[in-house]
Each structure stands twice: as C-alpha cells, then as structure tokens.
Scaffold this active site. Structure first.
Site, mmCIF file in Angstrom:
data_model
loop_
_atom_site.group_PDB
_atom_site.id
_atom_site.type_symbol
_atom_site.label_atom_id
_atom_site.label_comp_id
_atom_site.label_asym_id
_atom_site.label_seq_id
_atom_site.Cartn_x
_atom_site.Cartn_y
_atom_site.Cartn_z
ATOM 1 N N CYS A 144 0.828 -1.206 0.000
ATOM 2 C CA CYS A 144 0.000 0.000 0.000
ATOM 3 C C CYS A 144 0.862 1.256 0.000
ATOM 4 O O CYS A 144 1.962 1.250 0.552
ATOM 5 C CB CYS A 144 -0.871 0.024 1.246
ATOM 6 S SG CYS A 144 -1.880 -1.439 1.445
ATOM 7 N N ARG A 174 4.985 0.348 -6.065
ATOM 8 C CA ARG A 174 4.961 -0.455 -4.848
ATOM 9 C C ARG A 174 4.050 -1.665 -4.980
ATOM 10 O O ARG A 174 4.133 -2.583 -4.154
ATOM 11 C CB ARG A 174 4.487 0.406 -3.669
ATOM 12 C CG ARG A 174 5.480 1.466 -3.257
ATOM 13 C CD ARG A 174 4.874 2.402 -2.254
ATOM 14 N NE ARG A 174 4.615 1.773 -0.981
ATOM 15 C CZ ARG A 174 5.392 1.892 0.100
ATOM 16 N NH1 ARG A 174 6.470 2.619 0.032
ATOM 17 N NH2 ARG A 174 5.083 1.303 1.227
ATOM 18 N N TRP A 187 -2.979 -2.624 -1.437
ATOM 19 C CA TRP A 187 -2.581 -3.994 -1.780
ATOM 20 C C TRP A 187 -3.319 -4.879 -0.784
ATOM 21 O O TRP A 187 -3.059 -4.837 0.415
ATOM 22 C CB TRP A 187 -1.069 -4.129 -1.638
ATOM 23 C CG TRP A 187 -0.483 -5.416 -2.095
ATOM 24 C CD1 TRP A 187 -0.149 -5.759 -3.385
ATOM 25 C CD2 TRP A 187 -0.100 -6.532 -1.285
ATOM 26 N NE1 TRP A 187 0.402 -7.013 -3.399
ATOM 27 C CE2 TRP A 187 0.436 -7.512 -2.136
ATOM 28 C CE3 TRP A 187 -0.171 -6.799 0.081
ATOM 29 C CZ2 TRP A 187 0.909 -8.736 -1.674
ATOM 30 C CZ3 TRP A 187 0.289 -8.021 0.553
ATOM 31 C CH2 TRP A 187 0.816 -8.970 -0.327
ATOM 32 N N ASN A 203 -1.718 2.043 5.936
ATOM 33 C CA ASN A 203 -0.844 0.925 5.542
ATOM 34 C C ASN A 203 -0.573 0.087 6.780
ATOM 35 O O ASN A 203 -0.367 0.647 7.857
ATOM 36 C CB ASN A 203 0.514 1.431 5.042
ATOM 37 C CG ASN A 203 0.413 2.114 3.702
ATOM 38 O OD1 ASN A 203 -0.643 2.153 3.088
ATOM 39 N ND2 ASN A 203 1.528 2.662 3.250
ATOM 40 N N GLY A 204 -0.515 -1.232 6.620
ATOM 41 C CA GLY A 204 -0.209 -2.090 7.763
ATOM 42 C C GLY A 204 -1.391 -2.978 8.107
ATOM 43 O O GLY A 204 -2.306 -3.155 7.289
ATOM 44 N N GLU A 212 18.411 -16.757 -7.976
ATOM 45 C CA GLU A 212 17.939 -15.432 -8.372
ATOM 46 C C GLU A 212 17.438 -15.441 -9.827
ATOM 47 O O GLU A 212 16.435 -14.796 -10.147
ATOM 48 C CB GLU A 212 19.073 -14.411 -8.186
ATOM 49 C CG GLU A 212 18.775 -12.999 -8.613
ATOM 50 C CD GLU A 212 17.593 -12.347 -7.887
ATOM 51 O OE1 GLU A 212 17.099 -12.911 -6.901
ATOM 52 O OE2 GLU A 212 17.161 -11.289 -8.355
ATOM 53 N N LYS A 263 13.663 -14.270 -10.667
ATOM 54 C CA LYS A 263 13.408 -13.145 -11.565
ATOM 55 C C LYS A 263 12.477 -13.581 -12.685
ATOM 56 O O LYS A 263 11.521 -12.893 -13.020
ATOM 57 C CB LYS A 263 14.746 -12.670 -12.142
ATOM 58 C CG LYS A 263 14.853 -11.242 -12.449
ATOM 59 C CD LYS A 263 15.105 -10.315 -11.282
ATOM 60 C CE LYS A 263 14.506 -10.693 -9.978
ATOM 61 N NZ LYS A 263 14.790 -9.838 -8.866
ATOM 62 N N GLU A 273 8.800 -14.243 -11.332
ATOM 63 C CA GLU A 273 8.006 -13.112 -10.851
ATOM 64 C C GLU A 273 7.546 -12.194 -11.964
ATOM 65 O O GLU A 273 6.459 -11.623 -11.865
ATOM 66 C CB GLU A 273 8.738 -12.325 -9.755
ATOM 67 C CG GLU A 273 9.908 -11.497 -10.213
ATOM 68 C CD GLU A 273 10.461 -10.613 -9.075
ATOM 69 O OE1 GLU A 273 11.674 -10.492 -8.988
ATOM 70 O OE2 GLU A 273 9.677 -10.046 -8.307
ATOM 71 N N HIS A 277 18.714 -35.191 -7.361
ATOM 72 C CA HIS A 277 18.107 -35.776 -6.166
ATOM 73 C C HIS A 277 16.595 -35.606 -6.171
ATOM 74 O O HIS A 277 15.977 -35.467 -5.116
ATOM 75 C CB HIS A 277 18.728 -35.163 -4.904
ATOM 76 C CG HIS A 277 20.172 -35.504 -4.746
ATOM 77 N ND1 HIS A 277 20.620 -36.766 -4.403
ATOM 78 C CD2 HIS A 277 21.290 -34.767 -4.944
ATOM 79 C CE1 HIS A 277 21.940 -36.781 -4.362
ATOM 80 N NE2 HIS A 277 22.375 -35.579 -4.699
ATOM 81 N N LYS A 283 6.599 -3.898 -4.143
ATOM 82 C CA LYS A 283 8.019 -3.552 -4.074
ATOM 83 C C LYS A 283 8.546 -3.672 -2.653
ATOM 84 O O LYS A 283 9.642 -4.144 -2.417
ATOM 85 C CB LYS A 283 8.213 -2.125 -4.582
ATOM 86 C CG LYS A 283 9.668 -1.670 -4.606
ATOM 87 C CD LYS A 283 10.442 -2.429 -5.654
ATOM 88 C CE LYS A 283 11.896 -2.052 -5.727
ATOM 89 N NZ LYS A 283 12.680 -3.084 -6.440
HETATM 90 O O1 M6R Z 1 13.319 -4.650 0.180
HETATM 91 P P1 M6R Z 1 13.870 -6.037 0.376
HETATM 92 O O2 M6R Z 1 15.117 -6.276 -0.351
HETATM 93 O O3 M6R Z 1 13.963 -6.388 1.828
HETATM 94 O O4 M6R Z 1 12.749 -6.978 -0.218
HETATM 95 C C1 M6R Z 1 12.802 -8.364 -0.042
HETATM 96 C C2 M6R Z 1 12.052 -9.056 -1.149
HETATM 97 O O5 M6R Z 1 10.687 -8.767 -1.052
HETATM 98 C C3 M6R Z 1 12.567 -8.609 -2.523
HETATM 99 O O6 M6R Z 1 13.936 -8.856 -2.616
HETATM 100 C C4 M6R Z 1 11.856 -9.366 -3.649
HETATM 101 O O7 M6R Z 1 12.134 -10.722 -3.591
HETATM 102 C C5 M6R Z 1 12.314 -8.765 -4.979
HETATM 103 N N1 M6R Z 1 11.622 -7.534 -5.240
HETATM 104 C C6 M6R Z 1 12.128 -9.691 -6.102
HETATM 105 O O8 M6R Z 1 12.639 -9.148 -7.273
#
Ligand code: M6R
Length: 596
Positions: free
Chosen positions: A2, A28, A74, A100-101, A469, A473, A476, A492, A591
């Site tokens: 949010c 975000r 969100w 937010n929260g 990673e 990537k 997502e 395995h 984000k």
């Molecule tokens: O802000 P942060 O690095 O703590 O966020 C952690 C994850 O939410 C973040 O790395 C997320 O996996 C990435 N945006 C993915 O690309």
C-alpha cells in the site's frame, strides 16, 4: 505494498498532487486506489483496479479541498473491490482514513463499534479507524484529540493519514510502517515513500515509530502519541525526480538493468583505494561471526555474502528472515546483518529486532537512506544504487553483492583470494557489466525458449545464489514456472521433471572444481534431451555441451557471479516482454513488503 500520499497547501492543485503522488507510488504494487479531499465536507473517490480507473472516475466530478489524502491498496483484509479501497469513512462521512499495515485487534473493535450502532461498508481492518474517530468526536473531542484517541485503541502496525471535514490539516501517525513528511514553502506533504512527492521538494522528515504529525500548509508539528513535542531532523534527499522516470526505456526494469554500471560505480566510489590495496567502510571491522537475515532477492545476496565470510574462516550463515524470527539460532558475539533493498521489509525488521533484543550488534545493508532498518540498526552499509522503481530487484541485487564484498574485505579480508585481485575485479565490474549489456544475446535466447514448459537454473558455489535469483526473476515477471538449484541437487529428485521442453540454464564460471562438477550435471540434463543454456566466461568447455551460450567477461569468481546474473536478468526481462507481461508491476507482488 500500500502507498500513502497526503498534502496541505496545494490549493486547487490538491487533487492533481494526490493523483501524481499515487502515480509515483504505483511501483509499490496495488490493486485499488482512492483519494479524499477535505473542505467543509469531504469529497471521496475510490476504485478497484489500476489508477486510470480512479482518474476516469474523478474526470467528470469536482473534488474540492485544500488538504487531502490518497492511497494505493494492496489487499490483505478483503478482495480488491471499490468498497474495500481506501479512504474509508465513518457513518457521518466527515472522517476519511488511509492506512498501511495491519490492525490486529480490528475484529474486537469492529464488534464493539457495531454494537454501538456503527455501520461498516467494507471488509477491511482499516475501517474501524474512522468509526473510532467518529465516536471520539461524538464524545466531544476536538479533531486532533479524536484521532489520537482512536490511535490509542489500535494494536498492530500502521501508517495512517486522516482528514476531517472542516479541518485544514492532515493528521498522520506511524507505528511499524514507514511515513515521511515533505517540507516545502507554503505546502507540506506526507507519504509512505519519498518518490510520492519528490518533484515538489527534496526536504524530508522521516517519522519514527510512535510519532504523530499535524500537517498544514504552513508547516508541521511532530509529537509523540501523548502529545509531547518531538525533535525532528530535516534531511535532504540525494537523488533527482528524473532518477525515478523511465528515461526512454519501455520499462523501469530495463532501465534499471542498464543503470547497473552506474549503480556499481556509486557503490564502490570512495570505498576502494586507487592502488587496489585497501577498502574503507564506516563499519566496525571487528567481526567474529556473522548471521545474515533477508527475504527474496536480498536473501540470495545474503547467501552469497555468507560464503564470502566462510571463505575467510569466519562462521557465517544466511537465514530467511521470517524463519529466523520464529527460531532464532544461538547468538554469540555475532554481527547480524539485515540485507534489504527497501530497508522496510517487515520480516527482516522483525528478525533484526529479535537479534537486537538478544544483544546482537546489527547492521543494515540497504539502499534507502532514512529507512527503518537504517535507523534501527547499530550500523548501516548503504549500497548506493539510486532509487529502484521496478518491483523486480535488478540493480539493487548487483549493488548488494558489491557492497557485501566490500563488507567482507574490510572486516575479515579476501578469504581464499588475494586482496588486490578481488579489488581489481570489483573496480572492473562496472565496465564488465557494461560489456555484458552491450553484447548480450539474451533476447534471442528468450525468444527461443519463451514457450517452454518450465525453466531450471543450476550453479555451484557463488553461482548457486545466482541460479536461485535467475529463477526468481523469471517467475516473478513472466509467470513461467522456474526453479533454481545447487547444481548437485537436481539429480536428487527434480531431474524427473527435466524434458526436451524444460531448458536448463547452467551458470558455469572459471575452470575450477565447481565448474567441472557443474559440467557433469549439465551432461546429466543433456542426456535427458533438455536444452542447455550455458552462462559462462569461457574458462571451461561447458559451451561444448550447450545449445546456447550467454557470455560474460572472464574475471574473479566473485564478480563473475554478478555478471552471470545480469545475463539472467535480461533473459527474464525478454521472456516477460515476449509474453506481454506487466513487467514493472507483476501481479500480486509489491516492491516493499511491509507486513509479516
Ligand atoms: O526490500 P527487500 O530487499 O527487503 O525486499 C525483499 C524481497 O521482497 C525482494 O527482494 C523481492 O524478492 C524482490 N523484489 C524480487 O525481485
């Protein structure tokens, strides 16, 4: 997650300011949006879906107000509908709240308020707040006191902003969810994140937990929840509004991938000496043991970092922050490092707080100056990559790897390597990344495999986090199924899924044992007819077994991992682009994940 924007003193431009702020917060992640403007009464508009739906909804309406609040939601409590979108109002329509929260005791409050005759129109936890304010106003409290009384009833985490009909101020408060004020001549802003109002001012005040702000055209007042004055510092942000634009790129993510050479230069600047013999960071060099806590992409950076420390003979482990907080490992003189781009991830904050409670020294490795992590930890290592808007982390991951290398070098040394060699590789890194960006054939590889049934990524040692990673990537932003593995692990179990329709991306750099063994794993998948894409510096002969090669310059193994990852970022980007996905705002993702 949010986003909140609020402003006072923008006169006829209030609605535009709120909509611009919401646009700046789109990155975000959200699924509905709304605004409330206060004059003698309140004008409120809110819509589920994209911000454009809200813009359309207000296009043929006149919304007036000299102060206002806006929100991108969100969903947590209740689906993304118009009714669940913020702002939420009380029964009289004179109070509007954005939040937010998570309000943990909302059900109890809602039952109590409903029993007193309050009518609820949404499924949200937030809606209890305007009704609590309404009840306090009905009992004779003035508007500010009514908001304070409402806040005193809440348990959980919140950043809230409240407007009340007939009041030329926005009331705001912070408890475990970020909120920042923007200070300009004749106008004051508040937001969950600086980009919301950056084009109007670079002067900011980061609120602390337990602080309450009264925001007016002529300035602001910050107190604690009881009303005692708090001293605040006005900081100046060190980036420009243009840094959060697309600069001609189709997507923020592509722009940010291409900004990596600059981000790395900024990260290294002034921290490695010209002669390549030393690293200087403002971090206490006395480190006996290290625990890293992080989530998502940052967790992959943490895995990479833990290896650097272990290679120097220092016990080091990376933990998923949400698991760590539940099952804290023994802490004996450990430095606990929170790795987080945003510095606001609730899971990582919770882990760091628990570590601190147990007496650990904590360090935040983050990109965001003034973030909660930076303020709460004993020390901070900024990765200095500049603002990252795309939900998918790209330049921040590369900068995290560079910064964590510096942390290891400045505390425990180069481990198995020579200091000069590692520093030289770090100094070459921006140029090497540029070479990858200039020569990459990732788009062609993406086109070849875009319709595959699934994707696997394998790597060993420093390239294991890169494999994880690469898969994260891709899934997502493209929504394709992808998994990353330590190369030795595939056989395995998961090898059963490997077919001629599941390309395997093998990250193989150098010609050491890790490379030799990974090539053995490549042969295993090749024998099952899986297409192989080798991401390699050409030091080994993995290319012989690959259908495609994504090349990276030959360099030290630590920095080779960064280069290999850039190729995989580009593959993910191009697959998602081929599939027409909303790359900067992938579905369901945010984000900055500010709830546990
Ligand atoms: O802000 P942060 O690095 O703590 O966020 C952690 C994850 O939410 C973040 O790395 C997320 O996996 C990435 N945006 C993915 O690309």
């Amino acid at each position: 997650m949010c986003g909140i924007i609020g402003c006072a003193g923008r006169g006829d431009a209030t609605l535009d300011t709120l909509l611009t702020g919401l646009g700046n917060l789109e990155y975000r992640g959200y699924d509905s949006a709304g605004v409330a403007l206060a004059n003698e009464s309140l004008d409120v508009a809110k819509k589920s879906g994209e911000l454009d739906a809200l813009r359309e909804a207000v296009a043929d309406r006149t919304l007036h107000g000299s102060v206002g609040v806006g929100h991108t939601r969100w969903s947590t409590h209740g689906p993304p509908t118009d009714a669940n979108a913020h702002p939420h109002q009380d029964c009289t329509g004179d109070v509007a709240v954005v939040h937010n929260g998570i309000i943990e005791n909302y059900q109890q409050l809602r039952d109590e308020l409903a029993a007193d005759g309050h009518e609820f129109r949404s499924d949200t936890d937030t809606e209890v707040v305007p009704h609590l304010v309404e009840a306090a106003l009905a009992d004779g409290a003035d508007p500010e006191a009514a908001v304070r009384q409402a806040l005193a009833r809440l348990e959980g985490s919140y950043a809230v902003a409240v407007v009340v009909a007939g009041v030329d101020a926005v009331f705001a408060a912070r408890q475990d969810s970020p909120l920042v004020l923007g200070v300009a001549d004749g106008a004051t802003y508040l937001a969950s994140d600086v980009p919301a109002f950056r084009e109007y001012t670079d002067r900011v005040v980061y609120l602390e937990d337990g602080e309450f702000a009264r925001v007016e055209a002529g300035g602001f007042e910050v107190t604690d929840f009881e009303g005692n004055a708090r001293e605040v510092t006005v900081d100046t942000v060190d980036w420009d509004p243009e840094d959060t634009g697309k600069s001609g790129y189709d997507h923020f993510m592509l722009k940010e991938i291409h900004e990596q050479p600059r981000a790395l230069r900024q990260c290294l600047q002034g921290r490695v000496d010209e002669l390549g013999a030393d690293v200087s960071l403002e971090v206490d060099p006395d480190v006996d043991r290290v625990q890293f806590v992080a989530c998502g992409t940052s967790y992959h950076a943490a895995l990479y970092a833990a290896r650097l420390f272990r290679s120097a003979g220092v016990p080091a482990q990376a933990f998923l922050a949400h698991e760590y907080a539940l099952d804290v490992p023994p802490i004996e003189d450990d430095l606990v490092v929170g790795v987080s781009q945003s510095g606001e991830t609730a899971d990582t904050l919770a882990a760091l707080r628990e570590a601190r409670r147990r007496g650990a020294r904590t360090l935040a490795c983050t990109n965001v100056v003034g973030s909660t992590m930076a303020r709460e930890c004993d020390e901070t290592l900024y990765i200095r990559s500049g603002p990252e808007i795309g939900v998918a982390a790209s330049k921040t991951f590369s900068a995290q790897l560079a910064a964590l290398n510096l942390l290891a070098l400045s505390t425990v040394g180069p481990g198995d390597e020579q200091m000069r060699e590692v520093i030289a590789a770090l100094r070459d890194l921006p140029g090497d990344v540029q070479a990858v960006l200039d020569d990459t054939n990732a788009a062609e590889v993406a086109r070849e495999y875009v319709d595959s049934d699934g994707f696997f990524f394998i790597g060993r040692g420093a390239n294991f986090p890169v494999a994880l990673e690469g898969a994260l990537k891709l899934k997502e932003i493209s929504y394709a199924h992808a998994e990353g593995f330590a190369a030795g692990e595939l056989k395995h179990g998961t090898l059963a899924l490997v077919t001629e329709d599941t390309p395997v991306f093998a990250v193989v750099t150098g010609d050491g044992e890790a490379a030799r063994k990974t090539i053995g794993n490549v042969k295993e998948v090749e024998a099952r007819d899986a297409p192989v894409v080798a991401v390699t510096d050409g030091e080994s002969d993995v290319g012989r077994y690959a259908d495609h090669v994504l090349e990276v310059p030959a360099t030290n193994q630590r920095t080779a991992a960064v280069l290999a990852n850039v190729q995989l970022q580009l593959v993910a980007y191009h697959v998602a682009n081929e599939l027409g996905r909303p790359i900067d705002k992938p579905r369901n993702l945010a984000k900055s994940v500010t709830v546990e």
